[in-house]
Design a protein around this motif. Structure first.
Motif, mmCIF file in Angstrom:
data_model
loop_
_atom_site.group_PDB
_atom_site.id
_atom_site.type_symbol
_atom_site.label_atom_id
_atom_site.label_comp_id
_atom_site.label_asym_id
_atom_site.label_seq_id
_atom_site.Cartn_x
_atom_site.Cartn_y
_atom_site.Cartn_z
ATOM 1 N N GLU A 110 0.855 -1.182 0.000
ATOM 2 C CA GLU A 110 0.000 0.000 0.000
ATOM 3 C C GLU A 110 0.898 1.241 0.000
ATOM 4 O OE1 GLU A 110 -4.043 1.548 2.182
ATOM 5 O OE2 GLU A 110 -2.884 -0.025 3.145
ATOM 6 N N GLU A 111 0.564 2.214 -0.823
ATOM 7 C CA GLU A 111 1.341 3.446 -0.919
ATOM 8 C C GLU A 111 0.926 4.376 0.217
ATOM 9 O OE1 GLU A 111 4.277 5.636 -3.043
ATOM 10 O OE2 GLU A 111 3.505 3.685 -3.586
ATOM 11 N N ILE A 112 1.920 4.842 0.986
ATOM 12 C CA ILE A 112 1.639 5.771 2.075
ATOM 13 C C ILE A 112 2.416 7.067 1.861
ATOM 14 C CG2 ILE A 112 1.102 3.963 3.751
ATOM 15 C CD1 ILE A 112 3.894 4.494 5.012
ATOM 16 N N GLU A 113 1.909 8.135 2.462
ATOM 17 C CA GLU A 113 2.571 9.425 2.415
ATOM 18 C C GLU A 113 2.929 9.825 3.842
ATOM 19 O OE1 GLU A 113 1.345 12.951 -0.200
ATOM 20 O OE2 GLU A 113 0.514 13.456 1.778
ATOM 21 N N ILE A 114 4.123 10.354 4.019
ATOM 22 C CA ILE A 114 4.586 10.790 5.328
ATOM 23 C C ILE A 114 4.910 12.278 5.207
ATOM 24 C CG2 ILE A 114 6.304 10.441 7.154
ATOM 25 C CD1 ILE A 114 6.634 7.693 5.136
ATOM 26 N N GLU A 115 4.246 13.090 6.023
ATOM 27 C CA GLU A 115 4.487 14.525 5.994
ATOM 28 C C GLU A 115 4.950 14.995 7.366
ATOM 29 O OE1 GLU A 115 2.377 18.821 4.983
ATOM 30 O OE2 GLU A 115 1.207 16.978 4.766
ATOM 31 N N ALA A 116 6.102 15.635 7.394
ATOM 32 C CA ALA A 116 6.648 16.192 8.632
ATOM 33 C C ALA A 116 6.636 17.707 8.526
ATOM 34 C CB ALA A 116 8.065 15.686 8.859
ATOM 35 N N ARG A 117 6.124 18.358 9.555
ATOM 36 C CA ARG A 117 6.083 19.823 9.609
ATOM 37 C C ARG A 117 6.748 20.294 10.896
ATOM 38 N NH1 ARG A 117 2.436 22.754 6.485
ATOM 39 N NH2 ARG A 117 1.093 21.494 5.197
ATOM 40 N N VAL A 118 7.654 21.225 10.756
ATOM 41 C CA VAL A 118 8.298 21.810 11.921
ATOM 42 C C VAL A 118 7.298 22.756 12.585
ATOM 43 C CG1 VAL A 118 10.145 23.334 12.724
ATOM 44 C CG2 VAL A 118 10.616 21.609 10.974
ATOM 45 N N LEU A 119 7.039 22.543 13.857
ATOM 46 C CA LEU A 119 6.151 23.422 14.605
ATOM 47 C C LEU A 119 6.948 24.545 15.263
ATOM 48 C CD1 LEU A 119 3.849 20.739 16.271
ATOM 49 C CD2 LEU A 119 3.474 22.007 14.153
ATOM 50 N N ARG A 120 8.155 24.184 15.722
ATOM 51 C CA ARG A 120 9.018 25.194 16.347
ATOM 52 C C ARG A 120 10.437 24.666 16.445
ATOM 53 N NH1 ARG A 120 10.803 28.969 19.337
ATOM 54 N NH2 ARG A 120 11.155 29.151 21.540
ATOM 55 N N VAL A 121 11.382 25.521 16.116
ATOM 56 C CA VAL A 121 12.792 25.232 16.385
ATOM 57 C C VAL A 121 13.348 26.471 17.059
ATOM 58 C CG1 VAL A 121 15.070 24.808 15.406
ATOM 59 C CG2 VAL A 121 13.111 23.564 14.527
ATOM 60 N N GLY A 122 13.697 26.305 18.312
ATOM 61 C CA GLY A 122 14.284 27.398 19.074
ATOM 62 C C GLY A 122 15.766 27.155 19.268
ATOM 63 N N LYS A 123 16.344 27.801 20.279
ATOM 64 C CA LYS A 123 17.767 27.633 20.556
ATOM 65 C C LYS A 123 18.083 26.262 21.118
ATOM 66 C CE LYS A 123 18.608 32.505 21.324
ATOM 67 N NZ LYS A 123 18.891 33.535 22.297
ATOM 68 N N ALA A 124 17.160 25.713 21.904
ATOM 69 C CA ALA A 124 17.450 24.450 22.584
ATOM 70 C C ALA A 124 16.468 23.326 22.277
ATOM 71 C CB ALA A 124 17.504 24.675 24.099
ATOM 72 N N VAL A 125 15.280 23.643 21.772
ATOM 73 C CA VAL A 125 14.249 22.623 21.567
ATOM 74 C C VAL A 125 13.618 22.763 20.183
ATOM 75 C CG1 VAL A 125 12.003 21.760 22.389
ATOM 76 C CG2 VAL A 125 13.722 22.474 24.035
ATOM 77 N N GLY A 126 13.372 21.626 19.553
ATOM 78 C CA GLY A 126 12.651 21.589 18.284
ATOM 79 C C GLY A 126 11.452 20.670 18.423
ATOM 80 N N VAL A 127 10.339 21.031 17.791
ATOM 81 C CA VAL A 127 9.124 20.215 17.838
ATOM 82 C C VAL A 127 8.615 20.031 16.414
ATOM 83 C CG1 VAL A 127 6.796 19.960 18.779
ATOM 84 C CG2 VAL A 127 8.540 21.175 20.108
#
Length: 156
Positions: A110-127
């Motif tokens: 089955e063909e799947i799609e994976i989408e990643a979106r950066v919500l926040r990248v600060g000095k010490a933490v990325g989400v």
């Protein structure tokens, strides 16, 4: 199941004897990532966003013959980490938290799609938020969120 059976199951991967132990130890460095990611195609890459697709290979199926939850979590980890690079971060850091909500199943081929979106990248933490969908219907298979500690460079 008695405690000794549980112990044997965990130590041998469900097999009575661990016939593959010596083979496993000889696997190349970072084999796990390549095992999961082989066959992944980048469909779109832009600052803060990565969209890719893949056909679910039989090697990533669980005992129920659908995409293994561990493989799904690994895709959230790896594709989410790649999205952090797209905003100019020098490194992807180390995982602090990964959570995945499993909403549907994806089957072999089955063909799947994976989408990643950066919500926040600060000095010490990325989400990052990562969503896996069935490419044909758009139905969501899993939603993940990945929080990473981004090593702060020393001022020494």
């Amino acid at each position: 199941m008695d405690l000794e059976s549980v112990k044997r199951y965990l130590e041998t991967g469900g097999y009575e004897e661990d016939k593959n132990a010596s083979t496993i130890e000889k696997m190349p460095l970072r084999f796990f990532e390549r095992f999961i990611m082989q066959g992944l195609h980048i469909d779109l890459i832009e600052p803060g966003r990565v969209v890719c697709s893949m056909k679910v290979p039989p090697r990533l199926l669980n005992g129920g013959n659908f995409l293994h939850g561990g493989a799904t979590a690994t895709l959230v980890d790896l594709v989410g980490s790649a999205a952090i690079f797209t905003v100019g971060a020098p490194a992807t850091g180390v995982s602090v938290e990964i959570n995945v909500s499993y909403l549907d199943a994806a089957f072999a081929d089955e063909e799947i799609e994976i989408e990643a979106r950066v919500l926040r990248v600060g000095k010490a933490v990325g989400v990052v938020s990562v969503e896996l969908k069935k490419k044909k219907t758009g139905k969501i298979i899993a939603q993940g969120r990945h929080t990473k500690y981004l090593a702060v460079p020393s001022k020494l």
